[in-house]
Design an enzyme around this catalytic site. Structure first.
Site, short mmCIF file in Angstrom:
data_model
loop_
_atom_site.label_atom_id
_atom_site.label_comp_id
_atom_site.label_asym_id
_atom_site.label_seq_id
_atom_site.Cartn_x
_atom_site.Cartn_y
_atom_site.Cartn_z
CG ASN A 59 -2.05 -0.94 1.14
OD1 ASN A 59 -2.24 -1.57 0.11
ND2 ASN A 59 -2.82 -1.06 2.20
CE LYS A 60 3.35 2.09 4.79
NZ LYS A 60 2.93 0.82 5.34
#
Ligand code: PLP
Length: 377
Positions: free
Chosen positions: A184-185
């Site tokens: 998700n980064k």
């Protein structure tokens, strides 16, 4: 029912060259830590202005190793924010030290720099600031406090890769800086992380903590002098990271444009709190609103789900988790964190989104909140 495709709150963008590159690594016969990790670390070092950078299999491992390298353990206190992914404080417990929370600032949602000094005791050894949603904590004030009290800093910049402070990339200055490359980064290796080391820290010791404490010499020499863990990144993962790094500026630019559009389209009459708008420093990792008091977050999320829009929660107040209550924390201790943690909602934001998607989210949010208030669609 909506026939529109589901819009998640985030989704990674992996290009075809990277996918082909991963296949090539898989065929090469060398799939775990090797040449791809070396190349990825060299590229990260370049991004961080030539500082020593080592990769790990998670952003949690980077933080734990940073604490060990700083010599922090039993009897030591580490000051951090209760509004973060729980890893931020879990690693402090993991090394046997004591997490001490300081409430967040209502506007930035980052640790309140005005409150840090009164939490410092003779046992305080380090600060772990978190750049929530990629909005950097004020590095000038942070390092002034750390310098005055001789504290180490472990920047939990898990969400801040690609962000900057006064024109300098996060990671290119400061004490320890920790990044995460979780899916998700802003850039990903599926799972992974990187630690930027300050000049007084032995890089070889960092490498030993990363892999069982093993030290090799000659053709067949091996010794172990410290207890290390199993924290190394694979070449498969590193190859993804190399492919992602090529897109860093483009990803950040797209996220900033989408964020700007959120600010243009969002209906302020709804009574939601918007984030600080800082398109200079922030990498716009997330676009998070704090819902008005009369709107129950779970209901809002359920309504948005019906409209095929995914809403995330980053994060509930950490000090209210059972593990932390058992350590003496409880309700009322950090009012801003408790208020924000109960009502914060992460709206979709990722590079492959369109401006039209932003408009869809804003319209659905306005419809949903108005419907929830009147009880009528
Ligand atoms: C993602 C994240 C971490 C942990 O990173 P992992 O790679 O998932 O271990 C730590 N702190 C913050 C603020 C994060 O967002």
């Amino acid at each position: 029912m909506s026939t529109q495709p589901f819009l998640p709150f985030t989704r990674p963008s992996i290009d075809e060259d990277t996918i082909a590159g991963v296949a090539a690594v898989l065929r090469s016969g060398w799939i775990t830590t090797g040449p791809q990790v070396q190349a990825f670390e060299a590229a990260l070092t370049a991004h961080c202005g030539g500082r020593s950078v080592r990769t790990f299999n998670s952003g949690t491992a980077t933080m734990e190793i940073a604490l060990r390298l700083a010599g922090i353990g039993p009897g030591d206190e580490v000051i951090t924010t209760p509004l973060s992914w729980v890893a931020t404080a879990n690693v402090v417990i993991e090394v046997g030290a004591t997490p001490v929370f300081v409430d967040v600032d209502a506007a930035t949602r980052n640790i309140d720099l005005n409150l840090i000094e009164r939490a410092i005791t003779p046992r305080t050894r380090a600060l772990i600031p978190v750049d929530l949603a990629g909005l950097p904590v004020d590095r000038d004030r942070l390092y002034a406090i750390a310098g005055k009290h001789r504290l180490r800093v472990i920047e939990d910049a898990a969400q801040a890769f690609g962000a900057s402070w006064r024109g300098r990339a996060i990671g290119s200055f400061g004490d320890f800086v920790s990044f995460s490359f979780h899916a998700n980064k802003n850039i990903t290796t599926t799972e992974g992380g990187a630690l930027v080391l300050p000049p007084d820290i032995d890089v070889a010791l960092c490498e030993r903590y990363r892999l069982q404490g093993v030290m090799r010499s000659g053709y067949d020499g091996m010794d172990v002098d410290v207890l290390g863990g199993k924290f190394n990144l694979t070449d498969v993962a590193a190859r993804i990271g190399i492919g992602q790094l090529h897109h860093l500026e483009e990803f950040t630019e797209k996220r900033r444009n989408l964020t700007r559009h959120y600010f243009n389209c969002f209906d302020l009459d709804l009574g939601c709190e918007l984030p600080v708008l800082d398109l200079e420093n922030s990498n716009c990792h997330m676009f998070q609103i704090v819902l008005p008091r009369d709107i129950v977050r779970a209901d809002y999320m359920a309504h948005m789900k019906q409209r095929q829009i995914g809403i995330g929660v980053h994060y509930p107040a950490m000090h209210l988790f059972t593990l932390y209550r058992k350590r003496g924390f409880g309700p009322g201790m950090f009012p801003q964190t408790e208020r924000i943690g109960a009502s914060i909602a992460t709206l979709p934001l990722f590079p492959a989104m369109t401006l039209g998607d932003v408009e869809r989210v804003c319209e659905a949010t306005a419809d949903t909140i108005r419907t929830m208030r009147t009880g009528q669609p």
